[in-house]
Design a protein around this motif. Structure first.
Motif, PDB file in Angstrom:
ATOM      1  N   ASN A   1      85.159  -9.479   8.201  1.00 20.68           N
ATOM      2  CA  ASN A   1      85.596  -9.140   6.840  1.00 20.68           C
ATOM      3  C   ASN A   1      85.618  -7.635   6.576  1.00 20.68           C
TER       4      ASN A   1
ATOM      5  N   GLN B   1      86.097  -4.368   2.355  1.00 15.69           N
ATOM      6  CA  GLN B   1      85.848  -5.756   2.757  1.00 15.69           C
ATOM      7  C   GLN B   1      86.909  -6.699   2.203  1.00 15.69           C
ATOM      8  N   THR B   2      87.131  -7.786   2.901  1.00 11.18           N
ATOM      9  CA  THR B   2      87.867  -8.916   2.353  1.00 11.18           C
ATOM     10  C   THR B   2      86.856  -9.969   1.891  1.00 11.18           C
TER      11      THR B   2
END
Length: 303
Positions: free
Chosen positions: A33, A118-119
């Motif tokens: 992520n 981040q995802t």
């Protein structure tokens, strides 16, 4: 194999230098992520060491002398509202206390939610927490730790992360990378200090906003309201909180206590009349500082 060889080198070098081991929990270039960005970690030392913008999560391993070691270990999650980490106050100081009791203290420098780097930022702290526990279990023999005696302790928002790990340890939040990821992410026991538990009306709004964003769906709020996620296999839990906590209402601990009791999970709770929020070891309070002894006695009572 290369990763384990690196671990041995780190341990050997740290012992030669009289220092404790700091190691990344993810192989280089394989942090889930993660988005490449200009964010960089910030360390600011005043009365306490405050860390923000963590990019490379690590564990810092503090081991007692081998002759004093009980085989028990605790991963430590410092608080800070999911915006910073109170790294020594609720991290390394706790590890050193645990070492005095023969318990390995392992401070987790976990990533804090970020929309820049981040995802799916709401999953990132749990991703790091699961991986950290699996890493410690995988390397338990190297650290002179019994793999069935690995607990966790978290404070404030770190308590929310610890309770998330204790209720979501079976969630698949990242793709397995190596042999360490075959280990269980379930803590054997859990200690929560003045924890954020709920993402509902009783939450700490800063922690909720940092983790879930400004307009989270009800489904997301319920998912991270850990009083709603307790299962029969949630680990035995020790809670402590102060009634006069104006930052994280004591009802957070009460909600979690009742949820554990209703599922038949062993739970102990100590509610103090005074203490406020963020008291850590509470060494200057003759009454409040007793939580550490009560916790130790509780750990020793576990099967």
């Amino acid at each position: 194999m290369k990763y384990k060889t690196l671990l041995f080198a780190l341990i050997f070098m740290s012992k030669l230098n009289g220092q404790d081991t700091i190691m990344p929990i993810w192989p280089k270039g394989e942090i889930p992520n993660r988005i490449s960005s200009n964010e960089s970690e910030v360390n600011k030392r005043g009365d306490i060491l405050v860390i923000s913008n963590v990019q490379v999560p690590t564990i810092e391993v503090f081991l007692p002398a081998k002759q004093n070691a009980t085989g028990e270990a605790m991963l430590i999650f410092p608080g800070g509202g999911y915006g910073i980490l109170a790294y020594d106050w609720e991290g390394t100081d706790i590890a050193k206390f645990l070492n005095g009791k023969g318990i390995a203290g392992i401070v987790v420098k976990y990533r804090l939610p970020s929309e820049v780097s981040q995802t799916n930022k709401h999953n990132v702290p749990l991703i790091d927490a699961q991986r950290a526990l699996r890493m410690v279990r995988y390397h338990s023999k190297d650290f002179n730790i019994t793999s069935e005696k690995i607990g966790i302790i978290g404070f404030s928002a770190g308590g929310h992360l610890a309770s998330t790990l204790g209720t979501h340890f079976e969630d698949l939040v990242y793709d397995p990378l190596d042999a360490a990821d075959k280990e269980s992410a379930r803590p054997d026991f859990m200690v929560l200090g003045y924890p954020v538990i709920s993402m509902g009306p009783l939450t700490h709004e800063g922690s909720k906003r940092n983790l879930l964003g400004n307009t989270p769906t009800q489904e997301l709020q319920d998912h991270f309201s850990n009083e709603k996620q307790v299962k029969v296999n949630t680990p035995p839990t020790f809670l402590f909180h102060a009634t006069d906590d104006t930052a994280v209402p004591v009802e957070n601990s009460l909600l979690f206590y009742n949820a554990l009791k209703n599922k038949g999970v062993s739970v102990t709770m100590h509610i103090y009349p005074k203490g406020g929020h963020g008291f850590s070891l509470a060494l200057n309070d003759q009454y409040l500082k007793g939580w550490t002894g009560l916790m130790y006695d509780w750990i020793e009572s576990l099967d």
